[in-house]
Design an enzyme around this catalytic site. Structure first.
Site, mmCIF file in Angstrom:
data_model
loop_
_atom_site.group_PDB
_atom_site.id
_atom_site.type_symbol
_atom_site.label_atom_id
_atom_site.label_comp_id
_atom_site.label_asym_id
_atom_site.label_seq_id
_atom_site.Cartn_x
_atom_site.Cartn_y
_atom_site.Cartn_z
ATOM 1 C CE1 TYR A 1 -3.549 -2.199 -0.184
ATOM 2 C CE2 TYR A 1 -3.147 -3.053 1.795
ATOM 3 C CZ TYR A 1 -3.849 -3.097 0.721
ATOM 4 O OH TYR A 1 -4.833 -4.115 0.370
ATOM 5 C CB CYS B 1 -14.454 -18.366 8.651
ATOM 6 S SG CYS B 1 -13.395 -20.071 8.658
ATOM 7 C CB CYS C 1 -7.488 -20.984 10.447
ATOM 8 S SG CYS C 1 -7.005 -20.427 8.577
ATOM 9 C CB CYS D 1 -11.077 -14.992 4.930
ATOM 10 S SG CYS D 1 -9.736 -15.831 4.658
HETATM 11 C C1 LIG Z 1 -9.594 -11.113 4.979
HETATM 12 C C2 LIG Z 1 -8.265 -10.618 5.228
HETATM 13 C C3 LIG Z 1 -8.082 -9.198 5.165
HETATM 14 C C4 LIG Z 1 -6.906 -8.632 5.695
HETATM 15 N N1 LIG Z 1 -7.011 -7.157 5.569
HETATM 16 C C5 LIG Z 1 -5.884 -6.623 6.096
HETATM 17 C C6 LIG Z 1 -5.790 -5.306 6.716
HETATM 18 O O1 LIG Z 1 -6.971 -4.722 6.412
HETATM 19 N N2 LIG Z 1 -4.584 -4.613 6.905
HETATM 20 C C7 LIG Z 1 -3.636 -5.601 7.189
HETATM 21 O O2 LIG Z 1 -2.499 -4.851 7.217
HETATM 22 N N3 LIG Z 1 -3.533 -6.904 6.776
HETATM 23 C C8 LIG Z 1 -4.494 -7.463 6.312
HETATM 24 N N4 LIG Z 1 -4.904 -8.851 6.217
HETATM 25 C C9 LIG Z 1 -3.582 -9.661 6.792
HETATM 26 C C10 LIG Z 1 -3.650 -10.162 7.974
HETATM 27 O O3 LIG Z 1 -3.671 -9.032 8.810
HETATM 28 C C11 LIG Z 1 -2.314 -10.928 8.391
HETATM 29 O O4 LIG Z 1 -1.375 -10.678 8.391
HETATM 30 C C12 LIG Z 1 -2.717 -12.341 7.437
HETATM 31 O O5 LIG Z 1 -3.799 -13.028 7.401
HETATM 32 C C13 LIG Z 1 -1.379 -13.335 7.879
HETATM 33 O O6 LIG Z 1 -1.726 -13.793 9.237
HETATM 34 P P1 LIG Z 1 -2.416 -15.080 9.524
HETATM 35 O O7 LIG Z 1 -1.508 -16.161 8.695
HETATM 36 O O8 LIG Z 1 -2.471 -15.248 10.934
HETATM 37 O O9 LIG Z 1 -3.806 -15.127 8.983
HETATM 38 C C14 LIG Z 1 -5.902 -9.544 5.777
HETATM 39 C C15 LIG Z 1 -6.239 -10.736 5.849
HETATM 40 C C16 LIG Z 1 -7.240 -11.444 5.710
HETATM 41 C C17 LIG Z 1 -7.321 -12.938 5.563
HETATM 42 S S1 SF4 Z 2 -11.717 -19.294 4.961
HETATM 43 FE FE1 SF4 Z 2 -10.133 -17.932 5.792
HETATM 44 S S2 SF4 Z 2 -10.246 -17.885 7.944
HETATM 45 FE FE2 SF4 Z 2 -11.796 -19.657 7.169
HETATM 46 S S3 SF4 Z 2 -10.544 -21.566 7.208
HETATM 47 FE FE3 SF4 Z 2 -10.053 -20.741 5.174
HETATM 48 S S4 SF4 Z 2 -8.170 -19.224 5.391
HETATM 49 FE FE4 SF4 Z 2 -8.825 -19.781 7.550
#
Ligand SMILES: Cc1cc2nc3c(=O)[nH]c(=O)nc-3n(C[C@H](O)[C@H](O)[C@H](O)COP(=O)(O)O)c2cc1C
Ligand code: SF4
Ligand SMILES: Cc1cc2nc3c(=O)[nH]c(=O)nc-3n(C[C@H](O)[C@H](O)[C@H](O)COP(=O)(O)OP(=O)(O)OC[C@H]3O[C@@H](n4cnc5c(N)ncnc54)[C@H](O)[C@@H]3O)c2cc1C
Length: 642
Positions: free
Chosen positions: A172, A362, A342, A349
């Site tokens: 961004y 989800c 998850c 998502c």
């Molecule tokens: C649906 C969705 C929307 C996201 N929107 C943002 C956001 O608004 N800002 C941001 O910094 N990261 C965003 N992310 C990234 C998450 O904050 C996070 O860094 C990413 O999902 C990896 O973490 P995880 O593996 O625990 O899900 C988004 C992720 C998902 C799944």
């Molecule tokens: S839809 Fe997104 S939050 Fe739900 S299981 Fe799949 S990766 Fe995880």
């Protein structure tokens, strides 16, 4: 004590968080088009605070309307938005969680439709993925955006937030200025490394001046862009101390931008849990402020170890919060068997949000995004409900109707539950899909729902037993197009190969390059077999734009698998598959031909139920073969509505 590191409190610039579990920002699409916060968004966030998480960072909040990444992104660009924003900290504080607002400007990673004008960026280089043209920012516009971040931070403080996070990651606007990949300016804000850092450092300093010294401010960065021509971890290690000196109180260490192959910012199931912790550790080695680690971490035990090892000071669990909002409380109580995990499938998502332009949810948690509706009322009177089929749709329906107090029974013709998840969980990296079945069974056991296996429900039984309501969740069977030779011994369906009913031998020809065909090819290549996939369509049905799609294509290519598109199968013969492509006929030798050519609904009991005037609903693949998301969400809805 369970999870001694994760559950220990931490203080960031005067803000004490009760534990180190963070919900990172996740765009939902639940906001209102005018930038205000909706009841739906507040209820969804509050549910996560109730679940025991210490710090909740909101999704992106635009500092300027032109910086919106999607049409209903919440906003902090004017004072009138403060009362609406205030609803978030009020709700989160009720449960002892701290609330941070993520301040955002999308730069070129948006559409004109969302930004309301031509998107702006350091240079007029369109987003590689979105392709949307953009305008290079003038010096006046740069100054205005620095001010916009500072004013939005002050508004967050007025609204009662405990902190702000500046979104400097994921390609961004802030990230765009840092990167030679997107910043090709030749003024004070581009060119040298020092110039590329200027915009971000000026924002940090302006925010700090505006909110004062005693308000926690931090930044989220992509520690490494992992794109050709982008910046790397060594660059971020040089920037991080400057950020701390300019006034950030922590660094949230993400990775990747839009163009990073395999979408590592939201890494899919093919990427190892905790893969990005090494970057958090690298940043910790150069700054004294706390570092928040993130990246495919859903197990609190892994987070606890990471903090204990010194990889990070706090851990963000992103998608895990969508799948199970209570997982921190469950883990703190040692109830790991009750956690719904998850799968990192991304389907419900991020892919739904970015490819389908729908609000996020989800696949495995149908209540995600529906918290504002409250729990459905208890059933009055309780009915005798039969659920036919124990695939995802049937299990979800049974859980929902049992939760309402109905007397539910589940019937499954196979000897185990899960339906197609039995085969869907066999390709590499997909074993976690069966965990949902285990946690669902546990829930059904708690509600004393009888599960009848090896029990095919037929017309006679329905006639005799006459349940008061039926949910038909019989799923789908493999489609069998009229191809000569389909009944030969060398032919087997993908599901039977994956579940081990058919022992594979090579060379194998897989018919169909949809997800089922590609995953079966991946499975067979991992066994060391030679695999060719024939697909009728001229281009791959599985896109490389999704994380899983990208890695599937890569593994198949790296494993020596062959994908042949535009191939029309003419016949299956004893020696292989005859197909036509570009006007000529070929024979691909095979000792095993695997069919993966779609599915057809199994809903024959529908007519019987109509005849008997038994109320019923059809859900999941039985209605129309689709995905787990539709199966679970439709099953849940049908179960909730009886
Ligand atoms: C649906 C969705 C929307 C996201 N929107 C943002 C956001 O608004 N800002 C941001 O910094 N990261 C965003 N992310 C990234 C998450 O904050 C996070 O860094 C990413 O999902 C990896 O973490 P995880 O593996 O625990 O899900 C988004 C992720 C998902 C799944
Ligand atoms: S839809 Fe997104 S939050 Fe739900 S299981 Fe799949 S990766 Fe995880
Ligand atoms: C290899 C493979 C990989 C996949 N990967 C994914 C993926 O990554 N993501 C995704 O979203 N989707 C995936 N899918 C699709 C997904 O699994 C299905 O959409 C989903 O399982 C449909 O759920 P369902 O409950 O409607 O039907 P099913 O899963 O088909 O379950 C129906 C159940 O009903 C039982 N049944 C049928 N008739 C009767 C009867 N008369 N009496 C008793 N029991 C009966 C069946 O035995 C079966 O267990 C995959 C499918 C396959 C085959």
């Amino acid at each position: 004590m369970q999870l001694p590191h994760l559950l220990a409190p931490i203080t960031i610039n005067g803000m004490t968080i009760k534990n180190r579990a963070v919900m990172p920002p996740m765009g939902t699409g639940y906001g209102n088009a005018d930038g205000t916060v909706s009841e739906r968004l507040v209820a969804y966030l509050e549910q996560r605070a109730k679940g025991g998480t210490g710090l909740i960072i909101t999704e992106v909040c635009a500092v300027d309307p032109r910086g919106k990444g999607f049409p209903n992104e919440i906003g902090g660009w004017k004072d009138e938005l403060i009362p609406s924003l205030a609803r978030i900290p009020q709700a989160l504080h009720r449960h002892g969680a701290k609330a941070a607002l993520q301040l955002h400007h999308a730069g070129r990673e948006t559409f004109e439709l969302a930004a309301g004008a031509m998107p702006e960026a350091p240079s007029a280089i369109p987003s590689v993925i979105l392709g949307q043209p953009c305008e290079a920012m003038s010096l006046e516009r740069i100054a205005a955006m620095i001010k916009a971040f500072a004013l939005a931070a002050a508004r967050a403080r007025s609204a009662g937030f405990d902190a702000v996070e500046l979104h400097g990651a994921h390609g961004y606007l802030l990230n765009q200025f840092l990167s030679p990949f997107s910043n090709q300016r030749d003024d004070l804000y581009g060119g040298s490394e020092e110039n590329r850092m200027r915009f971000v450092l000026e924002i940090v300093a302006a925010v700090r001046r505006k909110v004062g010294d005693d308000f926690p401010v931090w930044i989220r960065v992509s520690a490494d862009e992992l794109v050709k021509g982008g910046y790397d971890l060594a660059f971020m290690q040089r920037l991080a101390p400057k950020l701390a000196a300019a006034g950030v109180n922590a660094i949230h260490c993400s990775v990747g931008v839009y163009s990073t192959p395999g979408n590592l910012a939201i890494a899919g199931m093919d990427t190892d849990p905790g893969f990005n912790l090494l970057r958090a550790r690298a940043l910790k080695s150069v700054v004294d402020v706390p570092v928040i680690g993130v990246g495919r971490i859903n197990d609190p035990r892994l987070a606890d170890e990471a903090i204990g090892r010194g990889d990070a000071d706090l851990i963000s669990f992103g998608r895990q919060h969508l799948t199970d909002p209570d997982f921190i409380n469950k883990a703190a109580a040692g109830n790991y068997d009750d956690i719904r995990w998850c799968t990192a499938c991304n389907q419900g998502c991020i892919e739904r949000l970015s490819f389908e332009m729908k609000s996020a949810t989800c696949s495995f948690n149908p209540e995600c995004g529906r918290e504002y509706k409250g729990a459905p009322a208890k059933a009055e009177p309780a009915k005798r409900v039969w659920v036919i089929g124990a695939g995802p749709a049937g299990l979800a329906a049974a859980m929902a109707s049992a939760a309402r107090g109905h007397r539910v029974e589940v019937f499954e013709k196979e000897d185990a539950p899960g339906g197609q998840l039995q085969s869907a969980s066999k390709p590499p990296h997909k074993a976690v899909f069966l965990d949902w079945v285990k946690s669902s069974l546990r829930q059904l056991e708690k509600c004393s729902v009888p599960m009848h296996y090896r029990h095919t429900v037929g017309a006679d039984e329905l006639k005799q037993q006459r349940p008061e309501a039926v949910i038909l969740a019989c799923g789908a069977l493999p489609a069998t197009p009229p191809i000569p030779g389909l009944k030969l011994k060398i032919v087997a369906d993908a599901r039977d190969v994956l579940t081990g009913k058919v022992a594979p031998s090579g060379p194998v020809v897989v018919l169909g390059a949809g997800y089922v065909g590609m995953e079966t090819a991946d499975f067979l290549l991992a066994k060391g077999l030679a695999v060719t996939v024939l697909e009728l369509l001229p281009t791959p049905p599985v896109t490389k734009l999704t994380a899983h799609g990208y890695w599937l294509h890569k593994r198949i290519k790296d494993g020596g698998g062959r994908l042949i598109f535009g191939a029309q199968v003419v016949a299956i013969e004893d020696a292989g598959v005859r197909y036509r492509r570009a006007e000529s006929e070929h024979v691909e030798p095979a000792t095993l031909v695997v069919t993966a050519m779609g599915a057809k609904s199994e809903n024959t009991l529908q007519a019987v139920l109509k005849d008997l005037s038994i109320p019923f609903s059809i859900v999941g693949d039985a209605k129309n073969p689709r995905r787990i998301l539709e199966a679970i969400h439709e099953g849940h809805k049908a179960g909730s509505e009886i």
